[in-house]
Design an enzyme around this catalytic site. Sequence first.
Site, PDB file in Angstrom:
ATOM      1  N   ASP A  82      22.447  82.823  94.422  1.00  0.00           N
ATOM      2  CA  ASP A  82      22.585  83.290  93.046  1.00  0.00           C
ATOM      3  C   ASP A  82      22.264  84.774  92.926  1.00  0.00           C
ATOM      4  O   ASP A  82      21.098  85.163  92.929  1.00  0.00           O
ATOM      5  CB  ASP A  82      21.662  82.480  92.128  1.00  0.00           C
ATOM      6  CG  ASP A  82      21.802  82.895  90.675  1.00  0.00           C
ATOM      7  OD1 ASP A  82      22.843  83.472  90.320  1.00  0.00           O
ATOM      8  OD2 ASP A  82      20.857  82.653  89.901  1.00  0.00           O
ATOM      9  N   ASP A 277      28.398  87.517  89.707  1.00  0.00           N
ATOM     10  CA  ASP A 277      27.351  86.489  89.709  1.00  0.00           C
ATOM     11  C   ASP A 277      27.758  85.307  90.583  1.00  0.00           C
ATOM     12  O   ASP A 277      28.544  84.451  90.166  1.00  0.00           O
ATOM     13  CB  ASP A 277      27.101  86.032  88.271  1.00  0.00           C
ATOM     14  CG  ASP A 277      25.977  85.017  88.159  1.00  0.00           C
ATOM     15  OD1 ASP A 277      25.351  84.689  89.192  1.00  0.00           O
ATOM     16  OD2 ASP A 277      25.717  84.547  87.038  1.00  0.00           O
TER      17      ASP A 277
END
Length: 412
Positions: A82, A277
């Site tokens: 992440d 992201d």
Amino acid sequence: MGENEKQTKSRVLCALLVTAMFQFFFSSAKQIQSITKMQTQSPKRIGSSFIFPVQGDVYPNGFFYTSVNIGNPPKTYYLDIDTGSDLTWVQCAVPGAKLHKAPHNPYKPNNNVVSCKDPLCASVHHPPDHPCRSPSDQCDYEVGYADHGSSLGVLVRDYFTFNVAANRQINLTFGCGYDQEFSDPSTPSVDGVFGLANGKSSILWQLQSLRLTRNVIGHCFSRQGKGVLFFGDGLIPPGIVWTPMKTNELNQYLSGPVDLLLGEQTLVAKSLYIAFDSGSTYTYLNSQAYRDTLSKIMLELKTKPLKPVKDGSLPVCWKGAGPFRSIEAVTNYFSPLALRFTINNAPFSFALPPENYLIVTSNGNVCLGILNGAEINLGNLNIIGDISMSDKVVVYDNERRMIGWASSNCDT
């Protein structure tokens, strides 16, 4: 994380809140091939760079993960990669813990809780001047994600082993999560999250502060289910296109403004700011840009043999005369998209061919992997997710404050 149990698994691990509580297209295939050939079952350090083998997919699983070895002796944990949040955490075995089913047994702390006076404790709190009644108080954390998932726990410090054979252990701080919430209870197929945004609590920042690597991260995710994650600047392939990184309070990898084009000429949206992201399965646009994009795509499809259908995987799907068996079977029906950057007064594009914004579901339908950010309260923020970064090397150079990319075959 998925919208419901019947829908495609997806997640958006862009961190929204951390609070205190005390009690184009240049070929880099050869370079990436040399990296992926070095992959083993555990991460390795090569020179000043660390390499992690990656597994996962956009559909049907909805995430990419790597294995990390923590503790002494080391135990393996699968972590969701992440770049949208700072803190790395694993599920933690403490009395009263609220845990979810995971691939491995939860981590067990052993008198290694981080004090609230530790400098890293301030980095997981907003504002950083948190109250600390006593140096013996532990450093608690709470992190919330855009898909309404969350992790509550305490910071601990333990050894990370980056090469099991050489037994290279590094003492690092991470989260011991004892209360996790997921938007889709069926989602957790990992033991935690590998937070790699540009905050001081991130594992990358800690490694850089120990002078073990440069504050640079890169990844290459394959549509075929493999890939590579690396720390450091020793493995950056040639031909990278670079654009400046924008400073923001959430430490996201933000860039812009950019224009969104359909078919390389039709302007769809202007002056977008986008966050890269890897914690988001799909790509999200602000409400107006999403509506305009969908309208332009639907207009093009009027002359194509596709009809809208409710698939249950994503909000917008189409069916053909018969079930589609692969993404290659539908790409001729859709035009490519592109994000056009202006760098040093010259235009450069982040290419989004149909395979970077569409999926073919198990029902044989094709669905749009671009979603409306208003549905998860992203406001004007736009997110480039895994679907749009697949088969690209994406590099985040936090020292030069630059984000770069190049097309690549990430599966070889």
